[in-house]
Design an enzyme around this catalytic site. Structure first.
Site, short mmCIF file in Angstrom:
data_model
loop_
_atom_site.label_atom_id
_atom_site.label_comp_id
_atom_site.label_asym_id
_atom_site.label_seq_id
_atom_site.Cartn_x
_atom_site.Cartn_y
_atom_site.Cartn_z
N CYS A 78 67.30 -39.61 -67.70
CA CYS A 78 68.52 -38.79 -67.74
C CYS A 78 69.78 -39.66 -67.60
O CYS A 78 70.12 -40.38 -68.53
CB CYS A 78 68.43 -37.68 -66.72
SG CYS A 78 69.44 -36.29 -67.18
N HIS A 169 63.69 -34.78 -66.48
CA HIS A 169 63.13 -35.22 -65.19
C HIS A 169 61.64 -34.89 -65.18
O HIS A 169 61.26 -33.75 -65.37
CB HIS A 169 63.82 -34.49 -64.04
CG HIS A 169 65.25 -34.91 -63.89
ND1 HIS A 169 65.67 -35.78 -62.91
CD2 HIS A 169 66.35 -34.62 -64.62
CE1 HIS A 169 66.97 -35.99 -63.03
NE2 HIS A 169 67.40 -35.29 -64.07
N GLU A 171 59.78 -36.65 -62.67
CA GLU A 171 59.41 -37.10 -61.32
C GLU A 171 59.27 -35.95 -60.34
O GLU A 171 58.77 -36.14 -59.23
CB GLU A 171 60.42 -38.14 -60.81
CG GLU A 171 61.83 -37.64 -60.53
CD GLU A 171 62.68 -37.43 -61.78
OE1 GLU A 171 62.17 -37.64 -62.89
OE2 GLU A 171 63.84 -37.03 -61.63
N1 GLN Z 1 74.98 -35.19 -66.78
C1 GLN Z 1 74.69 -36.40 -66.08
C2 GLN Z 1 75.51 -37.55 -66.65
O1 GLN Z 1 76.08 -37.44 -67.68
C3 GLN Z 1 73.19 -36.72 -66.13
C4 GLN Z 1 72.41 -35.65 -65.42
C5 GLN Z 1 71.09 -36.10 -64.85
O2 GLN Z 1 70.85 -37.28 -64.65
N2 GLN Z 1 70.27 -35.13 -64.53
O3 GLN Z 1 75.58 -38.57 -66.08
#
Ligand code: GLN
Length: 189
Positions: A78, A169, A171
């Site tokens: 992410c 995610h 994890e």
């Molecule tokens: N929206 C976050 C970003 O742009 C990422 C979100 C996440 O890691 N769950 O950094």
């Protein structure tokens, strides 16, 4: 030893996940902690904040060396995937990422926090539970990038050499298929 970058974000969940799969894990906040690791996970969180902390700690250069010179694998989830991307589109383009993976991502492309959702995706022919939380969308991949999983017609898990990225995610679930693939990469390197 699998290191988890612990500057911000859900690093504790990754540590728990790695240990529950039977591998040692440690939090990484300094170059010397990084040097003790065989592989590194960049967790989810807020990529702008993590990027600033990477820069001020010198870990940005440390991680690039860890991957390029010490030939160790890195997995970004992410926000971690955003940090790895060569190109980050609006909103708020990130110009201080690590630029280790030839992909273009669009931040928050699946909507706001309240639109976070559970999904079932196919990873190596296994149906796997994952969670999208203000996830980035991978809108372009370079030629060397392998797509390992897709969701709604877009890549959500990709790999190029020693660099793995997933926009969701995994994890938070007991069985972490992406971690299993990353452990195989660590054993090979
Ligand atoms: N929206 C976050 C970003 O742009 C990422 C979100 C996440 O890691 N769950 O950094």
């Amino acid at each position: 030893m699998i290191g988890v970058l612990a500057l911000q974000g859900d690093f504790k969940e990754h540590i728990t996940s790695v240990r529950s799969h039977g591998y040692p894990a440690c939090e990484v906040r300094t170059i010397s902690e990084l040097k003790a690791c065989d592989a590194l996970i960049l967790p989810g969180g807020e990529s702008t904040t993590i990027a600033k902390l990477l820069l001020s700690s010198g870990l940005d250069k440390g991680i690039i060396e860890f991957m390029n010179l010490q030939k160790k694998p890195v997995w970004g989830t992410c926000a971690g995937a955003i940090l790895l991307a060569e190109n980050v589109l609006s909103p708020t383009p990130l110009d201080t990422g690590l630029s280790l993976l030839n992909i273009t991502v669009e931040r928050n492309a699946y909507g706001r926090q309240t639109e976070s959702c559970h999904a079932k995706i196919q990873i190596e022919k296994n149906t796997t539970d994952v969670f999208f939380i203000r996830a980035p969308k991978i809108v372009e991949c370079g030629k060397s990038v392998e797509v390992l999983a897709e969701y709604q017609g877009s890549p959500v898990m990709v790999r190029s050499g020693r660099v793995l990225a997933s926009t969701f995610h995994s994890e938070v679930y007991g069985e972490n298929k992406v971690l299993e693939i990353f452990i195989k990469m660590m054993k090979k390197s």
